[in-house]
Scaffold this motif. Structure first.
Motif, mmCIF file in Angstrom:
data_model
loop_
_atom_site.group_PDB
_atom_site.id
_atom_site.type_symbol
_atom_site.label_atom_id
_atom_site.label_comp_id
_atom_site.label_asym_id
_atom_site.label_seq_id
_atom_site.Cartn_x
_atom_site.Cartn_y
_atom_site.Cartn_z
ATOM 1 N N VAL A 211 0.876 -1.206 -0.318
ATOM 2 C CA VAL A 211 0.134 -0.058 -0.055
ATOM 3 C C VAL A 211 0.585 1.176 -0.252
ATOM 4 O O VAL A 211 1.346 1.231 1.236
ATOM 5 N N ILE A 212 0.598 1.983 -0.805
ATOM 6 C CA ILE A 212 1.264 3.477 -1.033
ATOM 7 C C ILE A 212 1.409 4.701 -1.149
ATOM 8 O O ILE A 212 -0.461 4.837 -1.648
ATOM 9 N N ALA A 213 1.351 5.341 -0.049
ATOM 10 C CA ALA A 213 0.449 6.401 0.799
ATOM 11 C C ALA A 213 0.504 7.091 -0.291
ATOM 12 O O ALA A 213 1.305 7.515 -1.080
ATOM 13 N N ASN A 214 -0.227 9.221 -0.832
ATOM 14 C CA ASN A 214 -0.442 9.260 -1.158
ATOM 15 C C ASN A 214 0.108 11.108 -1.002
ATOM 16 O O ASN A 214 -0.269 12.201 -0.531
ATOM 17 N N ASP A 215 0.634 10.925 -0.138
ATOM 18 C CA ASP A 215 1.875 11.523 0.559
ATOM 19 C C ASP A 215 3.203 12.042 -0.649
ATOM 20 O O ASP A 215 3.058 12.013 -1.093
ATOM 21 N N LYS A 216 3.703 12.826 0.156
ATOM 22 C CA LYS A 216 4.746 13.641 -0.938
ATOM 23 C C LYS A 216 5.506 12.709 -1.041
ATOM 24 O O LYS A 216 6.734 12.595 -2.754
ATOM 25 N N ASN A 217 6.027 11.889 -0.566
ATOM 26 C CA ASN A 217 6.811 11.303 -1.203
ATOM 27 C C ASN A 217 6.685 9.219 -1.460
ATOM 28 O O ASN A 217 7.800 8.327 -0.925
ATOM 29 N N SER A 218 5.301 9.599 -1.356
ATOM 30 C CA SER A 218 4.507 8.078 -1.759
ATOM 31 C C SER A 218 5.633 7.011 -1.195
ATOM 32 O O SER A 218 5.852 5.919 -1.718
ATOM 33 N N SER A 219 5.032 6.735 0.420
ATOM 34 C CA SER A 219 5.571 6.294 1.039
ATOM 35 C C SER A 219 5.436 4.869 1.639
ATOM 36 O O SER A 219 4.241 5.116 0.992
ATOM 37 N N VAL A 220 5.464 3.724 1.846
ATOM 38 C CA VAL A 220 4.897 2.209 1.332
ATOM 39 C C VAL A 220 4.394 2.261 2.638
ATOM 40 O O VAL A 220 5.289 2.298 4.161
ATOM 41 N N ARG A 221 2.855 2.173 3.305
ATOM 42 C CA ARG A 221 2.816 2.114 4.607
ATOM 43 C C ARG A 221 2.799 0.124 5.003
ATOM 44 O O ARG A 221 2.881 0.314 6.364
ATOM 45 N N GLN A 222 2.468 -0.528 4.311
ATOM 46 C CA GLN A 222 2.516 -2.013 4.455
ATOM 47 C C GLN A 222 3.116 -2.542 3.474
ATOM 48 O O GLN A 222 1.947 -2.140 1.876
ATOM 49 N N GLY A 223 3.442 -3.736 3.169
ATOM 50 C CA GLY A 223 3.761 -5.123 1.895
ATOM 51 C C GLY A 223 4.051 -5.649 2.264
ATOM 52 O O GLY A 223 4.699 -6.082 4.152
ATOM 53 N N LYS A 224 3.737 -6.864 1.767
ATOM 54 C CA LYS A 224 4.126 -8.108 1.823
ATOM 55 C C LYS A 224 4.767 -8.874 0.749
ATOM 56 O O LYS A 224 4.186 -8.454 -0.440
ATOM 57 N N LEU A 225 5.894 -9.695 0.217
ATOM 58 C CA LEU A 225 6.402 -10.643 -0.377
ATOM 59 C C LEU A 225 6.527 -11.929 -0.219
ATOM 60 O O LEU A 225 6.851 -12.134 0.500
#
Length: 299
Positions: free
Chosen positions: A256-270
């Motif tokens: 899940v990529i946030a819509n903030d300035k840095n497009s930070s990843v809030r959570q992920g699963k590989l």
């Protein structure tokens, strides 16, 4: 006569940085809408195409010639554009607005080194740019590197540089070159960029092994969902230049990529299933940690 001049093309500064010697031949000085034959020496200038992650340092014997029309029925425009140099060739036409901004461009032949060979068509409106790119090959390694860089360059995005323009991009390439010798064939993609961020995308292709890879970005309730799936997990990891000691396997990465300035990843699963590896489980766990850290620290 022959004159030294400054062309009123407002978008030129984003593409060409450095000293440029320009010579203009004007057949009729009294004709304010008539053609100007331009010859430019780009040998001391850095060339940039940010949209495809391409740049070129000052290189000897780099030149550009074109005919610049200051007006007329078709408006301001550039015809018979030819940019040439070592491993560089661009040919096409450009239509300009009354203020000198880009209205449209048809670049029928673009060669940027050995691995970038394509054509491009660009159209702009007041609030949107439409880009269509297709060709024999494209080098995606610079773009992959920028996606996995934890910190952006200080001048990566500046007000007024066009990076925030909404764009619709359609792309089609016979071959796309990635890291560690990986090649993806039959690549087709559609991207929608809003406010300088990829809002929606679907890109697909196949590795030389025949196994497919698909990347999607879709809007979600908390931002955007990025999903990468493929039936050759080892090739995907090598293409991203993350890991080289996994062979095969079904890979599924979702974040899940946030819509903030840095497009930070809030959570992920590989997740990787049914793979072969030269390493022990602990090394693979370190790989998963590395991927998550690269994404979470991306600023």
């Amino acid at each position: 006569g022959v004159q030294t001049c400054a062309l009123p093309i407002s978008d030129l500064g984003r593409l060409v940085k450095g000293p440029v010697t320009v010579r203009a031949r004007i057949a009729d000085l009294a004709d304010k809408e008539g053609p100007m034959e331009i010859a430019a020496d780009l040998s001391k200038a850095e060339l940039n195409l940010p949209a495809v992650g391409w740049s070129r340092p000052p290189t000897a014997n780099t030149k550009a010639t074109f005919v610049y029309y200051r007006g007329g029925e078709k408006g301001r425009r550039i015809e018979n554009l030819v940019v040439s140099g070592a491993d560089l060739s661009i040919a096409g036409e450009v239509a300009l607005t009354a203020e000198g901004g880009l209205r449209s461009a048809s670049l029928k032949d673009v060669v940027l080194g050995e691995d970038n060979r394509f054509s491009a068509a660009i159209k702009t409106t007041e609030d949107r740019m439409t880009v269509s790119v297709k060709g024999a090959s494209f080098d995606t390694r610079p773009l992959i590197k920028s996606m996995l860089t934890t910190r952006q360059p200080a001048d990566a995005s500046k007000p007024g540089d066009g990076s925030g323009v909404d764009m619709a991009v359609d792309a089609s390439f016979d071959r796309v070159y990635a890291n560690r010798g990986e090649v993806i064939t039959g690549v087709a993609g559609k991207l929608r960029v809003r406010g300088g961020k990829v809002a929606q995308a679907e890109i697909s292709g196949s590795f030389l092994s025949g196994h497919p890879i698909v990347m999607r970005i879709e809007p979600s309730a908390t931002g955007r969902e990025l999903r990468v799936t493929g039936r050759d997990g080892g090739a995907i990891l090598r293409a991203a230049n993350l890991y080289s000691k996994v062979a095969g396997g079904e890979l599924d990465f979702v974040a899940v990529i946030a819509n903030d300035k840095n497009s930070s990843v809030r959570q992920g699963k590989l997740t990787i299933r049914n793979f072969r590896s030269e390493e022990h489980t602990s090394e693979l766990q370190s790989l998963a940690y590395l991927v998550c850290r690269l994404l979470l620290e991306k600023k």
